[in-house]
Design an enzyme around this catalytic site. Structure first.
Site, PDB file in Angstrom:
ATOM      1  N   LYS A  10       0.852  -1.209   0.000  1.00 35.98           N
ATOM      2  CA  LYS A  10       0.000   0.000   0.000  1.00 35.98           C
ATOM      3  C   LYS A  10       0.873   1.238   0.000  1.00 35.98           C
ATOM      4  O   LYS A  10       2.055   1.200   0.362  1.00 35.98           O
ATOM      5  CB  LYS A  10      -0.914   0.026   1.239  1.00 35.98           C
ATOM      6  N   ASP A 137      -2.144  -1.694  10.547  1.00 32.94           N
ATOM      7  CA  ASP A 137      -2.369  -1.741   9.094  1.00 32.94           C
ATOM      8  C   ASP A 137      -2.958  -3.082   8.637  1.00 32.94           C
ATOM      9  O   ASP A 137      -3.362  -3.206   7.471  1.00 32.94           O
ATOM     10  CB  ASP A 137      -1.049  -1.542   8.335  1.00 32.94           C
TER      11      ASP A 137
END
Ligand code: ATP
Length: 295
Positions: A10, A137
């Site tokens: 990401k 995350d």
């Protein structure tokens, strides 16, 4: 019986640090974007009864209990009341301690592989809770769609994106621990964040010219201040045609957003400027395509 799951990376198009909680974690507002590359491959195979083995050839990634994949498998086994008998092999392609979320993504991939193998063992809601316990995350990577992350990043809301964004990543080749980046808060001047609502509206509308000036990372100022190479790489992305360039997460990877079709050429020029000393990757931040790799 082997299950292979792609663990995607990401970038954070926006990362504002709102404060520090009593438990030491930071409250943030962030926009996560999944990337189509680079990708780690997590392979789950049968191991000896009672044994949990995690193996990764990358020198910066621990084997065994120090690995987030080990922690994910152990947490799944505890929750499901299963005796682990699993081996996890990690083919590591995402730079390590780089702000690209590789470890968190690997952990989510293990949870997904085990959930696929034992579909009734842990309800989806509990899977998300396990993910949040493993790291802020990790929940994003269970369903990697463009998302607004609040809380410590684990409270997720989907973000509408009109289309894919072309991205060039550059990594200087040294790790930056996230804890160090957060600890620099207050030690360097950080300009205030653009309005998050404006960025969300720009993403929904989809024009790079509108999105680019609204991207932001409160953590990058310390990284750019202490590591001049990262600043040079950020500047190289801008000079070579990216419309904005920032550190991703706690760095040191920098990403640039560029006009459609220009990513590979910009990546090649930056690679030519710095040679093999830096890692460069032309990729795409896309709604849907990254998640589809996990089906
Ligand atoms: P984030 O963007 O989520 O803050 P990051 O990309 O900065 O993460 P990671 O690559 O996830 O950082 O690695 C952080 C640390 O976790 C490394 O120092 C590494 O030794 C350790 N680690 C444990 N398991 C893994 C794994 N499977 N892959 C990568 N690193 C791992």
């Amino acid at each position: 019986m082997a299950d292979s799951v792609s663990a995607i990376a990401k970038i954070n198009l926006y990362l504002d640090v709102l404060g520090r909680r009593p438990d030491g974690y930071h409250e943030i507002a962030t926009v996560f974007m999944p990337l189509t590359a680079p990708v780690d491959v997590i392979t789950l195979t049968a191991g000896d009864p009672g044994e949990l083995t995690v193996v990764c050839a990358h020198p910066g990634v621990p084997d065994g209990p120090g690995n987030l994949c080990w922690k994910a498998a152990a947490a799944f086994a505890r929750e499901a009341r299963l005796e682990p008998a699993w081996r996890v092999d990690i083919a590591k392609h995402i730079p390590v301690a780089a702000g690209l979320g590789g470890g968190s993504s690997d952990a989510a991939a293990v949870l997904l592989a085990l959930h696929r193998r034992y579909p009734a063992a842990v309800p989806p809601g509990r899977l998300a809770a396990l993910a949040a316990q493993l790291g802020a995350d990790v929940p994003f990577f269970l369903r990697p769609e463009p998302a607004l992350g609040r809380g410590i990043g684990e409270v997720l809301t989907p973000v509408a994106c009109a289309g894919p964004l072309e991205v060039v990543l550059v990594n200087a080749g040294f790790p930056v621990p996230a804890a160090w980046a957060y600890a620099q808060r207050g030690r360097v001047a950080v300009p205030s964040a653009p309005a998050l609502a404006d960025l969300l509206a720009a993403l929904a509308e989809g024009s790079l010219a509108t999105v680019a000036p609204l991207t932001y990372n409160a953590l990058e100022y310390a990284v750019l201040d202490k590591f001049p190479l990262v600043r040079l790489l950020r500047d190289a992305l801008l000079e070579q045609g990216c419309r904005c360039a920032h550190v991703s997460g706690s760095g040191p990877t920098v990403y640039g957003l560029c006009p459609a079709g220009e990513g590979p050429a910009i990546a090649a020029r930056v690679q030519a400027l710095y040679g093999a000393a830096v890692w460069v990757c032309a990729t795409v931040a896309a709604a849907g395509s990254a998640g589809a790799e996990r089906e």
